[in-house]
Design an enzyme around this catalytic site. Sequence first.
Site, short mmCIF file in Angstrom:
data_model
loop_
_atom_site.label_atom_id
_atom_site.label_comp_id
_atom_site.label_asym_id
_atom_site.label_seq_id
_atom_site.Cartn_x
_atom_site.Cartn_y
_atom_site.Cartn_z
N ARG A 69 0.85 -1.19 0.00
CA ARG A 69 0.00 0.00 0.00
C ARG A 69 0.87 1.23 0.00
O ARG A 69 1.80 1.34 0.79
CB ARG A 69 -0.87 0.04 1.27
CG ARG A 69 -1.93 -0.98 1.32
CD ARG A 69 -3.03 -0.61 2.31
NE ARG A 69 -2.58 -0.13 3.61
CZ ARG A 69 -3.39 0.25 4.57
NH1 ARG A 69 -4.70 0.24 4.36
NH2 ARG A 69 -2.94 0.65 5.73
N THR A 125 -1.38 7.50 -0.19
CA THR A 125 -2.71 7.36 -0.81
C THR A 125 -3.47 6.12 -0.32
O THR A 125 -4.67 6.01 -0.52
CB THR A 125 -2.57 7.23 -2.34
OG1 THR A 125 -1.86 6.00 -2.62
CG2 THR A 125 -1.79 8.39 -2.94
N ASP A 128 0.49 -3.71 12.02
CA ASP A 128 0.95 -4.07 10.67
C ASP A 128 1.27 -5.56 10.63
O ASP A 128 2.25 -6.02 11.22
CB ASP A 128 2.19 -3.25 10.31
CG ASP A 128 2.58 -3.46 8.84
OD1 ASP A 128 2.77 -4.63 8.46
OD2 ASP A 128 2.67 -2.48 8.10
N ASP A 183 4.78 -6.68 9.24
CA ASP A 183 5.87 -6.40 10.18
C ASP A 183 5.85 -7.36 11.36
O ASP A 183 6.91 -7.81 11.82
CB ASP A 183 5.77 -4.95 10.69
CG ASP A 183 6.26 -3.95 9.66
OD1 ASP A 183 6.92 -4.37 8.69
OD2 ASP A 183 5.99 -2.75 9.83
C1 PRP Z 1 -1.16 -5.03 4.22
C2 PRP Z 1 -1.99 -6.29 4.29
C3 PRP Z 1 -2.80 -6.21 3.04
C4 PRP Z 1 -3.05 -4.74 2.91
C5 PRP Z 1 -4.45 -4.46 3.36
O1 PRP Z 1 -0.11 -5.17 3.37
O2 PRP Z 1 -1.23 -7.47 4.37
O3 PRP Z 1 -2.16 -6.71 1.88
O4 PRP Z 1 -2.12 -4.08 3.77
O5 PRP Z 1 -4.76 -3.13 3.15
P1 PRP Z 1 -5.89 -2.66 2.12
O6 PRP Z 1 -7.07 -3.56 2.34
O7 PRP Z 1 -6.13 -1.24 2.54
O8 PRP Z 1 -5.35 -2.75 0.73
P2 PRP Z 1 1.01 -4.02 3.19
O9 PRP Z 1 0.62 -3.09 2.09
O10 PRP Z 1 1.30 -3.42 4.52
O11 PRP Z 1 2.26 -4.83 2.64
P3 PRP Z 1 3.14 -5.94 3.39
O12 PRP Z 1 2.27 -7.17 3.58
O13 PRP Z 1 4.24 -6.19 2.43
O14 PRP Z 1 3.61 -5.39 4.70
N1 URA Z 2 -2.47 -3.55 6.82
C1 URA Z 2 -2.12 -4.05 8.04
O1 URA Z 2 -1.17 -4.84 8.14
N2 URA Z 2 -2.84 -3.66 9.10
C2 URA Z 2 -3.88 -2.82 9.02
O2 URA Z 2 -4.52 -2.52 10.06
C3 URA Z 2 -4.22 -2.31 7.76
C4 URA Z 2 -3.50 -2.69 6.67
#
Ligand code: PRP
Ligand code: URA
Length: 214
Positions: free
Chosen positions: A109, A113, A205, A208
Amino acid sequence: MDFENMENIFILDHPLIQHKISMLRDKNTGTNEFRKLVEEIAMLEGFVALKDLPMEEVEVETPIEKCMTPMISGRKLAIVPILRAGLGMVGGVLALVPSAKVGHIGMYRDEDTHEPQEYYCKLPSPIEERTIVVLDPMLATGGSAADAISQIKEHGGVDIKFMCIIAAPEGVEKLNSAHPDVQIYIGHLDRELNDDAYICPGLGDAGDRIFGTK
Ligand code: PRP
Ligand code: URA
């Protein structure tokens, strides 16, 4: 809570799932335990999400006699985690269906934005013949899941389920209206998103916490 197409939304309120989600939420739960819990919850959710796998009667010889007995038939399974956090759920579903093929979709994400950015896509072929289970622990705005599923459909995927651990109402609404044909399995439906598009109360997160990054 009401969504447009309720028949494809499954909120799993089983005590074992709820107990493990409460442990996940705790900010004092460390990486090792967090990973184990994500995998266990994915297995419990997978048990429900795969309840409609097609069966066929096959002949088996027991020590007593031959009989016709049910086994999972023809249609093959593909598991597709959304990178990174979806990776944490793969082991739980593979424990149920070890022969499943695994594809990957990379999404992150944009911090400002909150829009999903795709960076990788590799799916098992032929994808159109498989039941596809897309995995991501968090359904927040719904952008990542909706885009990942559009991508799978562009590659020919037809029979698609989505499994998450925690969802925000905004994300369920978005995914359900973008892909009303997709079954959505949710461990817990949380209250809302905050201004940074994080789920409240959520668990922080997920990527993480699974991978010990920050
Ligand atoms: C997180 C999560 C989803 C997304 C959800 O990933 O694992 O993929 O956010 O958010 P959304 O419904 O608003 O799209 P992130 O973008 O943090 O990437 P990562 O898993 O690599 O940390
Ligand atoms: N992605 C995450 O990992 N946690 C949240 O709460 C939203 C998006």
